[in-house]
Scaffold this motif. Structure first.
Motif, PDB file in Angstrom:
ATOM      1  N   ARG A 158      -8.301   3.214  -2.005  1.00 46.02           N
ATOM      2  CA  ARG A 158      -8.139   2.153  -1.012  1.00 46.02           C
ATOM      3  C   ARG A 158      -6.754   2.132  -0.385  1.00 46.02           C
ATOM      4  O   ARG A 158      -6.622   2.047   0.836  1.00 46.02           O
ATOM      5  N   PRO A 159      -5.681   2.198  -1.194  1.00 55.03           N
ATOM      6  CA  PRO A 159      -4.361   2.295  -0.549  1.00 55.03           C
ATOM      7  C   PRO A 159      -4.210   3.544   0.317  1.00 55.03           C
ATOM      8  O   PRO A 159      -3.542   3.512   1.356  1.00 55.03           O
ATOM      9  N   LEU A 160      -4.870   4.634  -0.096  1.00 54.04           N
ATOM     10  CA  LEU A 160      -4.812   5.853   0.705  1.00 54.04           C
ATOM     11  C   LEU A 160      -5.454   5.629   2.072  1.00 54.04           C
ATOM     12  O   LEU A 160      -4.929   6.091   3.101  1.00 54.04           O
ATOM     13  N   LEU A 161      -6.584   4.927   2.112  1.00 54.18           N
ATOM     14  CA  LEU A 161      -7.226   4.623   3.386  1.00 54.18           C
ATOM     15  C   LEU A 161      -6.337   3.756   4.273  1.00 54.18           C
ATOM     16  O   LEU A 161      -6.259   3.960   5.490  1.00 54.18           O
ATOM     17  N   ARG A 162      -5.659   2.786   3.667  1.00 56.57           N
ATOM     18  CA  ARG A 162      -4.761   1.933   4.443  1.00 56.57           C
ATOM     19  C   ARG A 162      -3.614   2.749   5.026  1.00 56.57           C
ATOM     20  O   ARG A 162      -3.236   2.563   6.187  1.00 56.57           O
ATOM     21  N   ARG A 163      -3.039   3.647   4.235  1.00 61.54           N
ATOM     22  CA  ARG A 163      -1.952   4.488   4.741  1.00 61.54           C
ATOM     23  C   ARG A 163      -2.442   5.417   5.850  1.00 61.54           C
ATOM     24  O   ARG A 163      -1.720   5.676   6.821  1.00 61.54           O
ATOM     25  N   TRP A 196       0.809  -1.217   0.000  1.00 56.35           N
ATOM     26  CA  TRP A 196       0.000   0.000   0.000  1.00 56.35           C
ATOM     27  C   TRP A 196       0.845   1.271   0.000  1.00 56.35           C
ATOM     28  O   TRP A 196       0.346   2.343  -0.332  1.00 56.35           O
ATOM     29  N   HIS A 197       2.120   1.170   0.364  1.00 59.32           N
ATOM     30  CA  HIS A 197       2.968   2.356   0.354  1.00 59.32           C
ATOM     31  C   HIS A 197       3.280   2.812  -1.070  1.00 59.32           C
ATOM     32  O   HIS A 197       3.538   4.007  -1.288  1.00 59.32           O
ATOM     33  N   GLY A 198       3.277   1.904  -2.013  1.00 56.40           N
ATOM     34  CA  GLY A 198       3.627   2.265  -3.385  1.00 56.40           C
ATOM     35  C   GLY A 198       2.469   2.232  -4.344  1.00 56.40           C
ATOM     36  O   GLY A 198       2.687   2.307  -5.558  1.00 56.40           O
ATOM     37  N   ALA A 199       1.232   2.135  -3.844  1.00 55.14           N
ATOM     38  CA  ALA A 199       0.059   2.032  -4.719  1.00 55.14           C
ATOM     39  C   ALA A 199      -0.697   3.349  -4.749  1.00 55.14           C
ATOM     40  O   ALA A 199      -0.686   4.124  -3.789  1.00 55.14           O
TER      41      ALA A 199
END
Length: 705
Positions: free
Chosen positions: A445-450, A438-441
């Motif tokens: 959705r990856p933004l929510l995980r970060r 998720w750091h490189g996506a």
């Protein structure tokens, strides 16, 4: 702490077979009578010693014992007697103190108000010799100091210490136990099961009394043999003050409380579900329903039928026992259980199975911690039971890679609410941050995980990172100050041995003539990272392919799983259609499929973007654990990998450098890789995670105050 006195000079060099242990508190006259009965034993005096432990008496017991020992006649000088002082109040503390200095192979325990028959020790030693027992208990008769009341039925005699389950010698089966007034255990067996529990043995203000029952339960569970010998007889005093109904009713109350503590003691060694069942509101309501039936149904029925005084006493004792059980459960739900050992730990992992978390939980349990594992949730019962009291932490909540959690909105809000509650209850929060896709996506959705990961990192009391280069992982000073570098352990021995290469090739549809196979777990990378790998591999393949059009003579690439940010993997399908040397398996790998993919692979590739905390270190450790080379980005998380000679680094997000690393890794021979990785103890699943858990326990201890 304790000190020794008394003893004899002539018996110091001898090793007795029996160590008779008498623990006393404010009963100097009674313990002298017990000593006199031991002095009259028919067993040769060099075969047994007597250890008297004063548990902080206020009636001058140590001085009386000293005078008694000094007044021995010359022919009694070979009688081996020692006196100890244990100032921590509690029968278990006193008995454990005596065990530390006992020289005999067998420890014999008597109450200070018991009188041993002359051949008591002789019969015990004979039973051990004839049966091969690990523990032997004897018969206990009552020595009446006042006339027996008319209402005292035979069923109530065990309350006063009476114990005679059979008229002949027999082996006891679970859940049968020995009498607490007259029992013996081999010292080795007693130490093997952990000795006596201070939680279950009586103390000054808490007369719980099931310590011996709990000990017998543990001995049965460990496979030790318990025997009963009726000829090993002692007489237990039935004090006049105890021959009243109030004593029996009070005994029933503490019996109920002791039963709940014993259930909890047995459940602590089991699964988390069983511990929760023991301390749950459902169990509390069950005891309350039983109490209501006794008080509202059975007692009125007894009054109507004009039951006898003995029947009324039995019913009252049962009602009070249920009330004691109810109060003890309520107390344990309201206040955490006092822990003799370390903190309890709640490990929270992603909804998917996480081998690293499971191995860590096993290692923490082997270190003596009560460790429970939850999947993206926090048990409210656990939080309440282990909340902080008087500034002392009773539990730690550790979140494992929170960025890997894929939660619906409602479940995510519920998790945040419980984490807020955990902080309000004074529970320390530890976050294990080992990187992820998720750091490189890109995308929502990856933004929510970060965002979730960043929120939890800023709330954590401590942050665990898999590298010592902490200053390179975080820009913010507040995060760097709370970060701790703990390199992770490997997985050798957790998964099955990789399949032979020919068998793995056949099952995966790879031509037998393929010289080299790269492996990438695409479900741990973003779509852009996976496509970058495919492009670098395509260029390398075109350079290395000796015969155009013959895909069986060049390297192949295995992609397992689909990128989490693009579950449909439409672009990946298009690339796979144009590259016959690419093998795409869309299903995420199961634990029993890991040996298949590792058996076919020569090297594991980790395509990453250039983010400081990017990269899944656990994947690299998995490959190294089974002698496979690794192509990894030159990022902080990978700086402390073991067997670094088996790792080829490249600059993240640089396709040309990734192509160079793919070409360079082919020079690592399989034999050399096995030699390099086999010498690394950190890659062993058992020893590696044991060492990791021990370092983690030292960090946990900082939160106790």
């Amino acid at each position: 702490m304790h000190r020794q006195s008394g003893g004899n000079e002539r018996g110091k060099g001898r090793s007795p077979q029996l160590s008779v242990i008498l623990c006393t508190y404010n009963r100097c006259n009674l313990v002298l009578s017990a000593l006199a009965s031991l002095r009259r034993q028919t067993l040769a005096r060099h075969l047994y010693e007597v250890i008297v432990v004063d548990n902080g008496s206020q009636d001058g017991t140590p001085a009386v014992l000293q005078r008694y020992l000094q007044a021995r006649t010359p022919d009694e000088r070979d009688w081996q007697v020692r006196c100890l002082i244990e100032r921590r109040n509690g029968l278990a503390y006193a008995r454990n103190t005596a065990l530390e200095v006992a020289r005999g192979e067998i420890a014999v325990f008597l109450d200070d108000d018991a009188l041993a028959s002359p051949r008591f020790l002789e019969h015990l030693l004979q039973t051990y010799a004839e049966t091969g027992a690990d523990a032997v208990g004897g018969r206990v008769e009552l020595y009446w100091e006042a006339p027996r009341p008319y209402w005292l039925t035979d069923e109530l005699l065990p309350v006063l210490g009476y114990f005679a389950p059979a008229s002949e010698r027999l082996q006891l089966k679970a859940p049968q136990s020995l009498s607490s007034s007259n029992f013996s255990v081999k010292v080795a067996a007693l130490r093997a099961v952990g000795g006596f529990s201070p939680l279950l043995d009586k103390r000054l203000a808490v007369p719980t009394r099931l310590g011996v029952e709990d000990l017998c339960r543990r001995l049965h569970a460990a496979g030790y043999a318990l025997w009963y010998e009726p000829r090993a007889l002692v007489a237990h005093r039935a004090h006049a003050a105890r021959l009243c109904r109030t004593f029996f009713i009070g005994h029933a109350y503490w019996q109920g409380r002791s039963e709940v503590l014993m259930e909890l003691s047995a459940a602590l060694a089991q699964r988390a579900e069983e511990r929760n069942a023991c301390l749950s509101w459902r169990a509390l309501l069950s005891d309350l329903q039983r109490l209501g039936r006794l008080c509202l149904v059975e007692q009125p029925q007894l009054l109507i039928t004009r039951g006898t005084s003995a029947q009324r006493l039995h019913l009252t004792m049962e009602s009070v026992r249920c009330w004691g059980r109810f109060q003890q459960r309520l107390s344990l739900l309201w206040r955490p259980l006092p822990q003799e050992g370390s903190l309890a730990v709640l490990l929270v992992m992603a909804p998917q199975c996480d081998a690293a978390t499971l191995l860590l939980a096993q290692a923490l349990r082997r270190e003596g911690l009560a460790c429970q594992v939850e999947r993206a949730s926090l048990s409210l019962t656990w939080l309440w039971r282990h909340r902080s009291l008087d500034g002392q932490a009773c539990g730690v909540v550790q979140l494992q890679r929170p960025g890997a959690w894929c939660l619906p909105l409602r479940r995510g809000l519920n998790l945040l609410l419980r984490l807020w509650l955990a902080r309000r209850l004074g529970l320390p929060l530890v976050v294990a941050d080992s990187g992820g896709w998720w750091h490189g996506a890109r995308g929502f959705r990856p933004l929510l995980r970060r965002w979730l990961e960043s929120l939890l990192l800023h709330q954590a009391n401590a942050i665990l990172v898999p590298t010592q280069r902490i200053e390179d992982c975080y820009y913010e000073r507040s995060l760097r100050e709370r970060a701790h570098g703990l390199p992770l352990a490997g997985f050798r021995g957790y998964y099955a041995v990789p399949l032979p290469r020919a068998e793995a090739y056949r099952r995966l549809g790879i031509p037998a003539s393929v010289p080299y196979v790269y492996l990438c777990f695409a479900d741990q990378h973003s779509e852009e990272e996976t496509l970058t790998l495919c492009e670098s591999f395509r260029r390398l393949w075109e350079k290395l392919m000796p015969v155009p059009g013959d895909v069986s003579q060049g390297p192949h690439l295995l992609l397992v799983g689909v990128p989490p940010d693009r579950p449909r993997a439409a672009r990946l399908w298009q690339v796979a259609a144009r590259m016959p040397m690419l093998h795409l398996f869309l299903r995420p790998p199961l634990d029993d499929e890991i040996p298949l993919y590792l058996g076919a692979a020569d090297a594991l590739v980790l395509p990453q973007r250039s983010h400081l905390r990017a990269g899944n270190v656990e994947l690299a450790l998995l490959a190294l654990s089974y002698g496979r080379a690794v192509v990894a980005p030159a990022l902080p998380n990978f700086a402390d990998l073991p067997a670094s000679q088996a790792v080829v680094f490249y600059h993240a997000s640089d396709e040309a450098d990734l192509e160079r690393a793919l070409s360079e890794v082919r020079s690592c021979s399989a034999q050399e890789l096995l030699r390099l990785t086999g010498a690394e103890p950190q890659l062993e699943a058992v020893t590696g995670w044991r060492d990791y858990a021990r370092r983690l326990v030292k960090l946990y201890e900082r939160f106790r105050w």
